[in-house]
Design a protein around this motif. Structure first.
Motif, PDB file in Angstrom:
ATOM      1  N   ASN A 176       0.806  -1.214   0.000  1.00 35.55           N
ATOM      2  CA  ASN A 176       0.000   0.000   0.000  1.00 35.55           C
ATOM      3  C   ASN A 176       0.843   1.271   0.000  1.00 35.55           C
ATOM      4  O   ASN A 176       0.545   2.236  -0.697  1.00 35.55           O
ATOM      5  N   ALA A 177       1.882   1.277   0.823  1.00 36.13           N
ATOM      6  CA  ALA A 177       2.716   2.476   0.948  1.00 36.13           C
ATOM      7  C   ALA A 177       3.350   2.848  -0.384  1.00 36.13           C
ATOM      8  O   ALA A 177       3.387   4.027  -0.771  1.00 36.13           O
ATOM      9  N   GLN A 178       3.835   1.848  -1.117  1.00 34.52           N
ATOM     10  CA  GLN A 178       4.479   2.111  -2.399  1.00 34.52           C
ATOM     11  C   GLN A 178       3.474   2.625  -3.430  1.00 34.52           C
ATOM     12  O   GLN A 178       3.784   3.506  -4.241  1.00 34.52           O
ATOM     13  N   ILE A 179       2.255   2.069  -3.400  1.00 31.62           N
ATOM     14  CA  ILE A 179       1.215   2.541  -4.320  1.00 31.62           C
ATOM     15  C   ILE A 179       0.864   3.994  -4.027  1.00 31.62           C
ATOM     16  O   ILE A 179       0.778   4.829  -4.937  1.00 31.62           O
ATOM     17  N   LEU A 180       0.696   4.328  -2.762  1.00 33.07           N
ATOM     18  CA  LEU A 180       0.352   5.702  -2.403  1.00 33.07           C
ATOM     19  C   LEU A 180       1.474   6.669  -2.775  1.00 33.07           C
ATOM     20  O   LEU A 180       1.209   7.770  -3.254  1.00 33.07           O
ATOM     21  N   GLU A 181       2.712   6.267  -2.549  1.00 32.61           N
ATOM     22  CA  GLU A 181       3.836   7.117  -2.921  1.00 32.61           C
ATOM     23  C   GLU A 181       3.868   7.340  -4.426  1.00 32.61           C
ATOM     24  O   GLU A 181       4.147   8.445  -4.904  1.00 32.61           O
ATOM     25  N   GLY A 182       3.565   6.277  -5.193  1.00 31.02           N
ATOM     26  CA  GLY A 182       3.553   6.395  -6.643  1.00 31.02           C
ATOM     27  C   GLY A 182       2.492   7.360  -7.130  1.00 31.02           C
ATOM     28  O   GLY A 182       2.762   8.257  -7.942  1.00 31.02           O
ATOM     29  N   VAL A 183       1.274   7.209  -6.643  1.00 33.87           N
ATOM     30  CA  VAL A 183       0.166   8.065  -7.066  1.00 33.87           C
ATOM     31  C   VAL A 183       0.362   9.498  -6.576  1.00 33.87           C
ATOM     32  O   VAL A 183       0.036  10.465  -7.281  1.00 33.87           O
ATOM     33  N   LYS A 184       0.895   9.637  -5.386  1.00 33.54           N
ATOM     34  CA  LYS A 184       1.128  10.963  -4.824  1.00 33.54           C
ATOM     35  C   LYS A 184       2.049  11.797  -5.722  1.00 33.54           C
ATOM     36  O   LYS A 184       1.873  13.007  -5.853  1.00 33.54           O
ATOM     37  N   ALA A 185       3.012  11.134  -6.360  1.00 32.54           N
ATOM     38  CA  ALA A 185       3.995  11.838  -7.184  1.00 32.54           C
ATOM     39  C   ALA A 185       3.644  11.862  -8.668  1.00 32.54           C
ATOM     40  O   ALA A 185       4.375  12.460  -9.462  1.00 32.54           O
ATOM     41  N   ASP A 186       2.538  11.236  -9.043  1.00 31.51           N
ATOM     42  CA  ASP A 186       2.221  11.048 -10.467  1.00 31.51           C
ATOM     43  C   ASP A 186       0.812  11.569 -10.753  1.00 31.51           C
ATOM     44  O   ASP A 186      -0.184  10.944 -10.388  1.00 31.51           O
ATOM     45  N   LYS A 187       0.724  12.692 -11.449  1.00 30.94           N
ATOM     46  CA  LYS A 187      -0.580  13.296 -11.741  1.00 30.94           C
ATOM     47  C   LYS A 187      -1.429  12.443 -12.671  1.00 30.94           C
ATOM     48  O   LYS A 187      -2.635  12.677 -12.796  1.00 30.94           O
ATOM     49  N   SER A 188      -0.831  11.448 -13.306  1.00 32.94           N
ATOM     50  CA  SER A 188      -1.591  10.588 -14.208  1.00 32.94           C
ATOM     51  C   SER A 188      -1.856   9.210 -13.612  1.00 32.94           C
ATOM     52  O   SER A 188      -2.365   8.328 -14.281  1.00 32.94           O
ATOM     53  N   GLY A 189      -1.516   9.027 -12.344  1.00 30.85           N
ATOM     54  CA  GLY A 189      -1.600   7.712 -11.728  1.00 30.85           C
ATOM     55  C   GLY A 189      -2.961   7.367 -11.144  1.00 30.85           C
ATOM     56  O   GLY A 189      -3.736   8.234 -10.754  1.00 30.85           O
ATOM     57  N   ILE A 190      -3.239   6.068 -11.099  1.00 36.28           N
ATOM     58  CA  ILE A 190      -4.391   5.522 -10.384  1.00 36.28           C
ATOM     59  C   ILE A 190      -3.927   4.227  -9.719  1.00 36.28           C
ATOM     60  O   ILE A 190      -3.155   3.459 -10.294  1.00 36.28           O
ATOM     61  N   GLY A 191      -4.363   4.022  -8.491  1.00 40.41           N
ATOM     62  CA  GLY A 191      -3.979   2.818  -7.773  1.00 40.41           C
ATOM     63  C   GLY A 191      -5.064   2.387  -6.820  1.00 40.41           C
ATOM     64  O   GLY A 191      -6.086   3.067  -6.662  1.00 40.41           O
ATOM     65  N   TYR A 192      -4.863   1.245  -6.173  1.00 42.04           N
ATOM     66  CA  TYR A 192      -5.846   0.751  -5.217  1.00 42.04           C
ATOM     67  C   TYR A 192      -5.135   0.312  -3.931  1.00 42.04           C
ATOM     68  O   TYR A 192      -4.066  -0.273  -3.962  1.00 42.04           O
ATOM     69  N   VAL A 193      -5.763   0.644  -2.804  1.00 47.35           N
ATOM     70  CA  VAL A 193      -5.201   0.329  -1.489  1.00 47.35           C
ATOM     71  C   VAL A 193      -6.342  -0.023  -0.535  1.00 47.35           C
ATOM     72  O   VAL A 193      -7.509   0.270  -0.803  1.00 47.35           O
ATOM     73  N   GLY A 194      -6.002  -0.623   0.585  1.00 47.94           N
ATOM     74  CA  GLY A 194      -7.002  -0.871   1.613  1.00 47.94           C
ATOM     75  C   GLY A 194      -7.497   0.443   2.194  1.00 47.94           C
ATOM     76  O   GLY A 194      -6.695   1.306   2.555  1.00 47.94           O
ATOM     77  N   ALA A 195      -8.816   0.622   2.250  1.00 45.14           N
ATOM     78  CA  ALA A 195      -9.365   1.873   2.776  1.00 45.14           C
ATOM     79  C   ALA A 195      -8.950   2.091   4.228  1.00 45.14           C
ATOM     80  O   ALA A 195      -8.708   3.220   4.648  1.00 45.14           O
ATOM     81  N   GLY A 196      -8.876   1.008   4.999  1.00 43.94           N
ATOM     82  CA  GLY A 196      -8.412   1.130   6.375  1.00 43.94           C
ATOM     83  C   GLY A 196      -6.989   1.632   6.435  1.00 43.94           C
ATOM     84  O   GLY A 196      -6.635   2.419   7.315  1.00 43.94           O
ATOM     85  N   TYR A 197      -6.163   1.208   5.508  1.00 45.45           N
ATOM     86  CA  TYR A 197      -4.772   1.652   5.469  1.00 45.45           C
ATOM     87  C   TYR A 197      -4.686   3.142   5.165  1.00 45.45           C
ATOM     88  O   TYR A 197      -3.982   3.884   5.842  1.00 45.45           O
TER      89      TYR A 197
END
Length: 280
Positions: A176-197
């Motif tokens: 999850n952390a890596q996905i969020l870091e990726g999307v946070k830095a990428d204006k064209s990104g989309i990802g999925y993570v646990g909502a609780g996380y």
């Protein structure tokens, strides 16, 4: 008895020096932060408690059970038919605990001009049919997909719910952390993570946007972090969270499971953005 706490990336080692009570927990990255915090709280009331926790994906946890390398497998999906056969072939008996409910959130960069998405459009993005945001928004940017490896229960969950195969251009992240870091830095990104996380990682919420999900273009959109939505089973991507436990390890694991079900444990589960399973 002196306890020590060591955290290496997604691994937590909490040792009291009594290996007779040592527990190994592996599996779902969705559950790992919650598991670590539950372990920290439980260690305050049990001086003999010793646990090693690591993530990596539901499949890794389940395989670790099969190989005798774990006592508990955290999993965001049920066992597959093949896995059930493998356990039966090895004559390994398991206990199954459903200890919380989670929802999978889809996230984009905070500046992307989109707030909700329907299932058909989402499926076409993830399977590679829709490749540019200009096909559904006013922004001309190629879409970058941030997903999980095939060992992830969340990866399998999304595939089954949408009945798709992921695009071969999707980036496979370790958690999850890596996905969020990726999307946070990428204006064209989309990802999925646990909502609780993502609820727990409040500092990251400021730089990503959680999309509301609607089943059809004209139906109502629902948020994965709205308790009323989840309690009424209105969100398409909500699911139970499992713990598979070796029968041979049950005696030493049970006190920790009892703590999860205690008032303190249940409150901690809720504070992490997960939802309590109501047992009859």
């Amino acid at each position: 008895m002196r306890k020590s706490l060591i955290i290496f990336s997604s691994l937590l080692l909490f040792s009291c020096g009594d290996q007779n009570h040592s527990i190994k927990m592996k599996g779902s990255d969705t559950e790992v932060n919650l598991a670590v915090n539950l372990a920290e709280k439980y260690a305050l009331v049990d001086s003999d408690f010793s646990i090693a926790i690591s993530g990596g994906g539901s499949g890794i946890g389940i395989t670790s059970l099969l190989n005798g390398q774990a006592d508990i497998a955290n999993s965001s999906r049920p066992l597959s038919d093949r896995e059930i056969e493998q356990f039966e072939k090895k004559n390994i008996k398991l206990r199954t605990v459903v200890f919380a409910e989670d929802a999978t959130a889809f996230v984009v960069h905070k500046d992307l001009p989109i707030d909700d998405i329907d299932l058909e459009t989402l499926a076409k993005i993830l399977n590679g049919e829709i490749t540019n945001w200009n096909q559904i928004t006013t922004i001309d940017l190629p879409i970058n997909i941030y997903g999980r490896q095939s060992s992830s229960g969340t990866h399998s969950f999304i595939k089954k719910k949408l009945k798709i195969e992921f695009s071969n251009t999707a980036k496979e992240m370790t958690g999850n952390a890596q996905i969020l870091e990726g999307v946070k830095a990428d204006k064209s990104g989309i990802g999925y993570v646990g909502a609780g996380y993502i609820s727990h990682e409040s500092s990251m919420n400021k730089t990503v946007k959680i999309l509301n999900i609607k089943e059809t273009p004209t139906s109502q959109a629902y948020s994965p972090i709205d308790p009323e939505t989840i309690n009424n089973s209105l969100y398409f991507f909500q699911r139970p969270l499992y713990q598979f436990i070796l029968e041979d390890s049950w005696k030493k694991v049970k006190p920790f499971i009892d703590f999860e079900n205690s008032e303190v444990g249940q409150q901690l589960i809720k504070e992490h953005g997960y939802y309590i399973i109501e047992h009859p």
